[in-house]
Structures are given as structure tokens and as C-alpha cells.
Design a protein around this motif. Sequence first.
Motif, mmCIF file in Angstrom:
data_model
loop_
_atom_site.group_PDB
_atom_site.id
_atom_site.type_symbol
_atom_site.label_atom_id
_atom_site.label_comp_id
_atom_site.label_asym_id
_atom_site.label_seq_id
_atom_site.Cartn_x
_atom_site.Cartn_y
_atom_site.Cartn_z
ATOM 1 N N UNK A 130 0.877 -1.177 0.000
ATOM 2 C CA UNK A 130 0.000 0.000 0.000
ATOM 3 C C UNK A 130 0.911 1.223 0.000
ATOM 4 N N UNK A 131 0.877 1.986 -1.079
ATOM 5 C CA UNK A 131 1.827 3.087 -1.219
ATOM 6 C C UNK A 131 1.047 4.399 -1.309
ATOM 7 N N UNK A 132 1.167 5.219 -0.272
ATOM 8 C CA UNK A 132 0.339 6.418 -0.166
ATOM 9 C C UNK A 132 1.230 7.659 -0.078
ATOM 10 N N UNK A 133 0.772 8.713 -0.688
ATOM 11 C CA UNK A 133 1.555 9.959 -0.637
ATOM 12 C C UNK A 133 0.625 11.152 -0.719
ATOM 13 N N UNK A 134 0.863 12.114 0.180
ATOM 14 C CA UNK A 134 0.233 13.431 -0.009
ATOM 15 C C UNK A 134 1.280 14.466 0.401
ATOM 16 N N UNK A 135 1.871 15.089 -0.597
ATOM 17 C CA UNK A 135 2.935 16.063 -0.342
ATOM 18 C C UNK A 135 2.706 17.304 -1.199
ATOM 19 N N UNK A 136 3.234 18.417 -0.744
ATOM 20 C CA UNK A 136 3.314 19.628 -1.571
ATOM 21 C C UNK A 136 4.483 20.459 -1.063
ATOM 22 N N UNK A 137 4.761 21.533 -1.774
ATOM 23 C CA UNK A 137 5.922 22.338 -1.386
ATOM 24 C C UNK A 137 5.567 23.739 -0.923
ATOM 25 N N UNK A 138 4.266 23.958 -0.645
ATOM 26 C CA UNK A 138 3.836 25.339 -0.354
ATOM 27 C C UNK A 138 4.377 25.899 0.961
ATOM 28 N N UNK A 139 4.847 25.022 1.840
ATOM 29 C CA UNK A 139 5.424 25.526 3.089
ATOM 30 C C UNK A 139 6.895 25.117 3.172
ATOM 31 N N UNK A 140 7.553 25.086 1.998
ATOM 32 C CA UNK A 140 8.960 24.670 1.946
ATOM 33 C C UNK A 140 9.854 25.613 2.745
ATOM 34 N N UNK A 141 9.456 26.873 2.826
ATOM 35 C CA UNK A 141 10.172 27.800 3.714
ATOM 36 C C UNK A 141 9.188 28.243 4.804
ATOM 37 N N UNK A 142 9.721 28.925 5.804
ATOM 38 C CA UNK A 142 8.857 29.359 6.910
ATOM 39 C C UNK A 142 8.206 30.718 6.658
ATOM 40 N N UNK A 143 8.384 31.285 5.463
ATOM 41 C CA UNK A 143 7.875 32.645 5.213
ATOM 42 C C UNK A 143 6.385 32.771 5.510
ATOM 43 N N UNK A 144 5.609 31.810 4.996
ATOM 44 C CA UNK A 144 4.154 31.868 5.150
ATOM 45 C C UNK A 144 3.702 31.719 6.588
ATOM 46 N N UNK A 145 4.548 31.112 7.440
ATOM 47 C CA UNK A 145 4.146 30.878 8.841
ATOM 48 C C UNK A 145 3.844 32.197 9.549
ATOM 49 N N UNK B 156 8.724 22.485 -4.843
ATOM 50 C CA UNK B 156 8.445 22.386 -6.274
ATOM 51 C C UNK B 156 7.295 21.447 -6.600
ATOM 52 N N UNK B 157 6.826 20.705 -5.619
ATOM 53 C CA UNK B 157 5.779 19.712 -5.891
ATOM 54 C C UNK B 157 4.400 20.366 -5.978
ATOM 55 N N UNK B 158 3.748 20.159 -7.106
ATOM 56 C CA UNK B 158 2.404 20.714 -7.315
ATOM 57 C C UNK B 158 1.393 19.587 -7.435
ATOM 58 N N UNK B 159 1.833 18.385 -7.254
ATOM 59 C CA UNK B 159 1.034 17.245 -7.693
ATOM 60 C C UNK B 159 1.332 16.042 -6.823
#
Length: 398
Positions: A168-183, A267-270
Motif C-alpha cells: 500500500x503506497x500512499x503519498x500526499x505532499x506539496x511544497x507550499x510551506x517549503x520555507x517558513x515565510x508563510x508561517x 516544487x511539488x504541485x502534484x
Amino acid sequence: MINGENKISRPLRWGMVGGGRTGQVGYKHRTGALRDKTYDLVAGAFDIDAERGRDFGVNLGVDSNRCYPDFQTMFAEEANLNEGIEVVSIATPNGTHYEITMAALHAGLHVICEKPLVFTTKEAVEIKQLAEEKGLIVGVTYGFSGNIMLLQMRAMIEQGKIGDIHLVDLQYTHGYAATGDGDKKNAAQKWRVDPKIAGPSFVLGDLSTHTYYMSQLIMPEMKIKKLLCDRQSFVGSRYPLEDNAYVLMHYENGAVGRMWTSAVDAGCMDGQRIRIVGSKASLEWWDSKPNELRYELQGEPIQTLVRGTEYLDDLTSEYERLGTLHQEGLSDAWANIYLRIAIAIDAKKRGDEEILDKLIYPDIDAGIAGVQWIENCVRSADNGSVWVEYETEESVHA
Ligand code: NAI
């Protein structure tokens, strides 16, 4: 097939808490709820800022007298009306869900709440008990799970089309919080990394609860026996909340699995993917191509099954909307979830247990399961990323 004909006798009188002008997820609720004439938005406490909430509600077409400054006033005032709200959606930050859900149930309202439902299994079970006492439905908006090709996966697995499940191979990732700027800058990101409001996790709760629920929807018989979770805070100020986690799972039937969840997958959008590998074939679904399902039978050419086609299972076709040649997406998925919850509420009101038994929707048990998933992952990670027996309410009291 859904063609706009009424699925319940009349629209439910519906209110919202949160999901205001600046809220990220509120429009997804409205776009889902208002599609099939199953809900009328007649009241709201839309915003933590009462004035902005009223202005927003009026702009949505809600009577200004029914745009309330807070949920307490809304539940009290609506209870005094002949035709007050019957169901409320809660689209506020995680830390408010328990209080608002309990207050709604006490006020006799069906509830549709955001994920993660609450912080602890204890709270989630209290909600279930109160809902049962009051004869009310609690639904949880795992919105992606309304994508109908997931039901196709469920049907094919049930029919033995991939053999015994091994991986069972599951993934949910994105890069929108790759830096702490948005925090610091983004209100919705700020609370997500504050344990007082987000709860015991960031991405495990924010992202992986969706994919975990979808895996259970696809493979309802598969139970996790034990897991190991390794979580990191690549943006150090987020500690103890993780912005990345790897989870290894062992299932009771001998299958093994993994979940990767991350908000720093730069960089992950998908990044939402489900691959189930059986003894003779595999099924794979990507959130970014929700209309397609790959069926890979060992030794044969790879097949892509396409939504809207007549070779799909009846379970899938029941919620088909647009027909072949056209693409469905996330708003259709949300509409499916809201529709099924409306059917559940209507059945509950009529005491129709037969419908309730066979209806597949993210119910209170799915909400509890999401909370337990987070608890087990955090318990493993915080004990040094060790294997832990998977605890559920039943296993603890067995
Ligand atoms: P947000 O911070 O963007 O919006 C929160 C909204 O709730 C704002 O309109 C705010 O004014 C309002 N609010 C806050 N406290 C309130 C209160 N006590 N009474 C009335 N209104 C109040 O948050 P976001 O991203 O929309 O997330 C909200 C919830 O939805 C969270 O639990 C989150 O995990 C979940 N979520 C679920 C998604 C899904 O796909 N199911 C997607 C995004 C978020």
C-alpha cells in the motif's frame, strides 16, 4: 448517474460556522453543498470578525438577520425560529472543532465538520456518543474522497481484480510551506504550525488524514496492525509539529505500506497518489488525474480506465455527473460528499436504516479513524520513531 433530479424531498436548512471571506476552504463547502439542491444556505457565523462575517454573509445572499456574530448566538437564535437551521458545517481552524461540534449537537443540529475532526480519540468518541444519543449525523469533509474513481478501485479490489493486497503506497505532499515565510504572513498557515490550534501534528493531520481515509474507503477490510512514524520539522520554528513525515505500516493480513506526507516537498504541485499492489496486479490513482485509473496486470499491457465509461462498476457510475469526454474534478468530488451526507441526514430523519447501512460517506467513524491515525503516528514518532501497535478505541478496550 446524477442528473439534477432531487435525491431528497427538500433542501436542508443549512448554516456555516467559519469559511468566511478570507477562509481557504469555505468556498469548497459551498460549491459542494449548493450543487444538487440538497442544502439552502440560510444562516452563518462565517468569520471570527463579526462585522466582516455579516458583510460576507449578506453578499452570499443570506438574510442579514441570520448572519450572526458567533456560533453560540446562531445556535440559540436559530432554535427559536420555526424554520431554523437543521445542519451546520464547521470550516474553522482545528482547535475549535470540538467545542463547536458539541454545541451544535446539543442544539439538535446535524454536523458536517472539517478534518481533522478533533485532537484526541476521547473527544471524537464523546462526539459520536452525543450524536447517537441525539439521533444526529456527523459527516467529515474528506473532500478528495468524493472522486468516483476511488469507488472503482474499491469495487475492483473487492472483486479480486488485483489478487491479495501486498503493498500500500500512499503519498500526499506539496511544497507550499517549503520555507517558513508563510508561517508569519499567511493567517491559514500560521495556525497550522501552532499546536494550540492545529493539534498534535501539522502535515499528518492537515494532509495525510485525507489519504489515509481514502485508503480505507478503497480497502475497508485492511486494518493496520502496527506502524512506525518518523517526523521532522525542516523549518525549525515549527517544532514539535512536523512538516514532513514518513510512516511505515504493517497490516493485519500481512501486507505492508508506507505514507509520505510533506509540506516541504519543494516544487511539488502534484503530490497525492495512491498505489495498491496486489499479488497479480496494481491499481494507481493520482489526484491530479482524477478521471483516470491505471490498472497494471502483470504480463499484460497497462490499461487506463477512464471515468464516464460503461465498463466501470455500478458503484462508480452511481455518482457519475458529466458523462464521458468531459473532466470532473475537485468540486464534483465535494458535491458527491455533500450529496451523500444530505442523503444520510434525510435517511436519519426518516429512520431509514437500510439506506444508512449501505451509504458510503465519511461519517463519524471516519472522523474518529483520522484522529486515531494521527495519535498512533505521533506516539511512534515521539517515542524515537519506533514500531507501535496500532491502537483503536476497540483495541484499547479489548
Ligand atoms: P482559514 O484560516 O483559511 O479560515 C478559517 C475561517 O474560519 C476564517 O474565515 C475565520 O474567520 C473563521 N473562523 C475562525 N474561528 C472562528 C470562529 N470561532 N467562529 C466563526 N468563524 C471562525 O482556515 P482553512 O484553511 O479554511 O481551514 C479551516 C479548516 O478546514 C481546518 O480544520 C482545515 O484543516 C480544514 N481544511 C480542509 C480542507 C479539505 O480539503 N477538506 C482544505 C483546507 C482546510
